[in-house]
Design a protein around this motif. Structure first.
Motif, PDB file in Angstrom:
ATOM      1  N   UNK A  40      63.289  77.494  55.504  1.00 41.90           N
ATOM      2  CA  UNK A  40      64.571  77.190  56.148  1.00 41.90           C
ATOM      3  C   UNK A  40      65.255  76.013  55.465  1.00 41.90           C
ATOM      4  N   UNK A  41      64.485  74.982  55.154  1.00 36.71           N
ATOM      5  CA  UNK A  41      65.031  73.807  54.472  1.00 36.71           C
ATOM      6  C   UNK A  41      65.524  74.190  53.078  1.00 36.71           C
ATOM      7  N   UNK A  42      64.756  75.035  52.385  1.00 35.84           N
ATOM      8  CA  UNK A  42      65.147  75.487  51.050  1.00 35.84           C
ATOM      9  C   UNK A  42      66.445  76.287  51.100  1.00 35.84           C
ATOM     10  N   UNK A  43      66.722  76.903  52.245  1.00 36.02           N
ATOM     11  CA  UNK A  43      67.962  77.665  52.421  1.00 36.02           C
ATOM     12  C   UNK A  43      69.130  76.761  52.795  1.00 36.02           C
ATOM     13  N   UNK A  82      67.896  71.193  63.076  1.00 39.73           N
ATOM     14  CA  UNK A  82      68.393  71.858  64.276  1.00 39.73           C
ATOM     15  C   UNK A  82      68.663  73.342  64.017  1.00 39.73           C
ATOM     16  N   UNK A  83      69.292  73.654  62.888  1.00 41.56           N
ATOM     17  CA  UNK A  83      69.564  75.053  62.535  1.00 41.56           C
ATOM     18  C   UNK A  83      68.265  75.815  62.292  1.00 41.56           C
ATOM     19  N   UNK A  84      67.314  75.173  61.610  1.00 40.50           N
ATOM     20  CA  UNK A  84      66.019  75.804  61.338  1.00 40.50           C
ATOM     21  C   UNK A  84      65.295  76.093  62.642  1.00 40.50           C
ATOM     22  N   UNK A  85      65.322  75.143  63.563  1.00 41.81           N
ATOM     23  CA  UNK A  85      64.659  75.312  64.850  1.00 41.81           C
ATOM     24  C   UNK A  85      65.264  76.478  65.616  1.00 41.81           C
ATOM     25  N   UNK A 133      62.051  77.350  67.946  1.00 42.89           N
ATOM     26  CA  UNK A 133      61.246  76.202  68.349  1.00 42.89           C
ATOM     27  C   UNK A 133      62.150  74.985  68.509  1.00 42.89           C
ATOM     28  N   UNK A 134      61.577  73.863  68.859  1.00 41.15           N
ATOM     29  CA  UNK A 134      62.344  72.631  69.029  1.00 41.15           C
ATOM     30  C   UNK A 134      62.600  71.980  67.672  1.00 41.15           C
ATOM     31  N   UNK A 148      59.768  70.005  66.348  1.00 43.21           N
ATOM     32  CA  UNK A 148      58.689  70.787  65.730  1.00 43.21           C
ATOM     33  C   UNK A 148      58.958  70.962  64.239  1.00 43.21           C
ATOM     34  N   UNK A 149      60.210  71.263  63.903  1.00 38.01           N
ATOM     35  CA  UNK A 149      60.588  71.416  62.497  1.00 38.01           C
ATOM     36  C   UNK A 149      60.436  70.083  61.776  1.00 38.01           C
ATOM     37  N   UNK A 150      60.925  69.006  62.387  1.00 34.95           N
ATOM     38  CA  UNK A 150      60.845  67.690  61.754  1.00 34.95           C
ATOM     39  C   UNK A 150      59.403  67.279  61.505  1.00 34.95           C
TER      40      UNK A 150
END
Length: 104
Positions: free
Chosen positions: A30-33, A38-41, A46-47, A50-52
């Motif tokens: 998601x980060x690579x995209x 927030x968008x990835x979560x 998920x929250x 969680x991504x962070x």
């Protein structure tokens, strides 16, 4: 029974078994995209925390301190790569170069 050793999202493939847990790899894709936490979560269901947290763990594992370095190091180590369908052949790149678009 076989298990999938790779996951693909946004034209990028991530490979399991190369040092990242499944959730870390999902977040990395998601980060690579170009997505924010927030968008990835939202996309992963998920929250944002969680991504962070997953991104922090990958920062530590790859010994990097920012997202740009994270993506570069993940590509360098073979943790992620462009999906085969979106990776044009050299001939196709030459054909598209006539369109005025530079492909690095």
């Amino acid at each position: 029974m076989t298990t999938s050793t790779s996951i693909t999202a946004h034209g990028i493939t991530g490979f399991l078994g190369r040092g990242a847990a499944l959730r870390e790899l999902e977040c990395l894709l998601e980060i690579a995209a170009g997505k924010t936490s927030k968008q990835a979560a939202r996309g992963l269901g998920c929250a944002p925390s969680t991504v962070e947290k997953a991104v922090e763990r990958i920062f530590f594992k790859l010994r990097v301190s920012n997202r740009a370095a994270l993506i570069a190091e993940a590509f360098r180590r073979g943790l992620i790569s462009f999906a085969a369908a979106s990776n044009p052949t050299p001939e196709k790149q030459r054909d598209e170069s006539q369109d005025g678009v530079f492909i690095a």
